[in-house]
Scaffold this active site. Structure first.
Site, mmCIF file in Angstrom:
data_model
loop_
_atom_site.group_PDB
_atom_site.id
_atom_site.type_symbol
_atom_site.label_atom_id
_atom_site.label_comp_id
_atom_site.label_asym_id
_atom_site.label_seq_id
_atom_site.Cartn_x
_atom_site.Cartn_y
_atom_site.Cartn_z
ATOM 1 N N ASP A 10 0.874 -1.179 0.000
ATOM 2 C CA ASP A 10 0.000 0.000 0.000
ATOM 3 C C ASP A 10 0.908 1.224 0.000
ATOM 4 O OD1 ASP A 10 -2.414 1.572 0.310
ATOM 5 O OD2 ASP A 10 -1.859 1.847 2.398
ATOM 6 N N SER A 11 0.305 2.402 -0.113
ATOM 7 C CA SER A 11 1.114 3.617 -0.052
ATOM 8 C C SER A 11 1.607 3.910 1.366
ATOM 9 C CB SER A 11 0.279 4.798 -0.541
ATOM 10 O OG SER A 11 -0.847 4.952 0.300
ATOM 11 N N CYS A 73 -4.616 -1.596 -1.640
ATOM 12 C CA CYS A 73 -4.697 -0.166 -1.907
ATOM 13 C C CYS A 73 -5.801 0.056 -2.928
ATOM 14 C CB CYS A 73 -3.344 0.296 -2.460
ATOM 15 S SG CYS A 73 -3.333 2.010 -2.980
ATOM 16 N N GLU A 151 -2.350 9.043 8.221
ATOM 17 C CA GLU A 151 -0.879 8.951 8.223
ATOM 18 C C GLU A 151 -0.276 9.797 9.350
ATOM 19 O OE1 GLU A 151 1.384 7.072 6.485
ATOM 20 O OE2 GLU A 151 -0.279 5.965 5.596
ATOM 21 N N CYS A 185 -10.963 2.926 0.391
ATOM 22 C CA CYS A 185 -9.525 3.151 0.570
ATOM 23 C C CYS A 185 -9.147 2.398 1.836
ATOM 24 C CB CYS A 185 -9.264 4.644 0.733
ATOM 25 S SG CYS A 185 -7.602 5.025 1.341
ATOM 26 N N HIS A 187 -7.012 2.871 3.971
ATOM 27 C CA HIS A 187 -6.707 3.685 5.156
ATOM 28 C C HIS A 187 -7.966 3.949 6.006
ATOM 29 C CE1 HIS A 187 -2.853 4.723 3.275
ATOM 30 N NE2 HIS A 187 -2.505 5.379 4.370
HETATM 31 N N1 DGL Z 1 -4.658 3.146 1.065
HETATM 32 C C1 DGL Z 1 -4.714 3.579 -0.265
HETATM 33 C C2 DGL Z 1 -6.014 3.334 -0.931
HETATM 34 O O1 DGL Z 1 -6.625 2.355 -0.566
HETATM 35 C C3 DGL Z 1 -3.901 4.731 -0.694
HETATM 36 C C4 DGL Z 1 -4.291 6.062 -0.251
HETATM 37 C C5 DGL Z 1 -3.362 7.127 -0.749
HETATM 38 O O2 DGL Z 1 -2.148 6.935 -0.684
HETATM 39 O O3 DGL Z 1 -3.865 8.160 -1.187
HETATM 40 O O4 DGL Z 1 -6.457 4.013 -1.814
#
Ligand code: DGL
Length: 282
Positions: A10-11, A73, A151, A185, A187
């Protein structure tokens, strides 16, 4: 049977929502996680950049000899999932398993989707839901401030800051009467309590990381590629920025101390040397 690790990326912190579920349902599997914390967020970037980053993330996991790649992600899954098609190991993104879970959960046929700007722009969840049943109504909203909040560890439901932001994003979806909301997402489940408070207790929240982990298990089972280890699996984490902040948040979220298992990787240097190596081999 295959005892190699499962690769997840993931990011940043978001993919841990998939890891947490993997550890729960497949406790004997080894997992290698890459969080591209040096380049987060992905969701506000162009398609070309997301494709480039995703290809590098996948190459890094492949260098760890993983038996499967999970793009935990929503952004990569929406924009760059075609990258998985050419891999010699099984690959899954989060969109399809999550769309199916939402379809099975809705009672009134009104599903909300929240995700990054790139994810919502791609219409990936809408297409996946409509491919199952195009009578379902889908309402979408991007929430670009959610990833920076997570984050920076603003996920306490008692904190008025994430509540204020979430209220702004979620009120239009609430007004549409959705009974199911996709946290598109990975996150966003870290803000789950805040989101639930605003949507109300009757709205079912679908966690993309969690759904994808269950789907990955089925995929491995089908391919007879689950491990036969009897002791607990090991989890190694790699991040492309400081290990400290990630270790703290990951330990809290996974409810285990992972500090000794978190390593730094210079993903740009890795990508360069990988590209040179691939070139000299061809
Ligand atoms: N967790 C990621 C997602 O599901 C990435 C979010 C991001 O880096 O903007 O989209």
């Amino acid at each position: 049977m295959d005892n190699r690790p499962i690769g997840v990326f993931d990011s940043g912190l978001g993919g841990l929502t998939a890891v947490r579920e993997l550890l729960h349902i497949m406790p004997n599997e080894n997992v290698v996680y890459f969080g591209d914390t040096g380049r987060v967020p992905y969701g506000t970037r162009s398609r070309e950049t997301i494709l480039k980053y995703a290809a590098q993330d996948i190459a890094f996991l492949r260098s760890k000899n993983v038996k499967m790649v999970i793009a935990a992600c929503g952004t990569v899954s929406s924009v760059a999932s075609s990258l998985g098609e050419s891999l010699p190991v099984p690959f899954t993104g989060v969109v399809r398993p999550t769309a199916l879970a939402a379809y099975l959960a809705t009672r009134n046929g009104r599903i909300g989707v929240i995700g990054t700007t790139a994810t919502i722009r791609s219409g990936s969840y809408r297409s996946a839901i409509c491919a199952i049943n195009d009578n379902v109504q889908v309402f979408e909203q991007d929430c670009p401030l959610f990833v920076p909040l997570v984050e920076n560890h603003y996920f306490d439901p008692a904190d008025p800051l994430p509540c204020l932001v979430a209220e702004r994003y979620l009120t239009p979806l609430k007004e549409q009467g959705v009974d199911t909301l996709i946290l598109g997402c990975t996150h966003y489940p870290l803000l789950r309590k805040t989101i639930q408070q605003i949507m109300g207790p009757d709205v079912v929240l679908i966690d993309s990381g969690q759904e994808t982990a269950s789907f990955a298990m089925e995929l491995l089972r089908e391919q007879n590629a689950l491990c036969d280890r009897t002791e607990s699996g090991r989890c190694s984490f790699f991040v492309s920025d400081s290990t400290e902040g990630f270790s703290k948040a990951a330990s809290m979220f996974l409810e285990r101390d992972v500090a000794d298992d978190v390593n730094y990787i210079d993903i740009v240097a890795f990508a360069e040397s990988h590209a040179n190596q691939t070139e000299s081999e061809s």
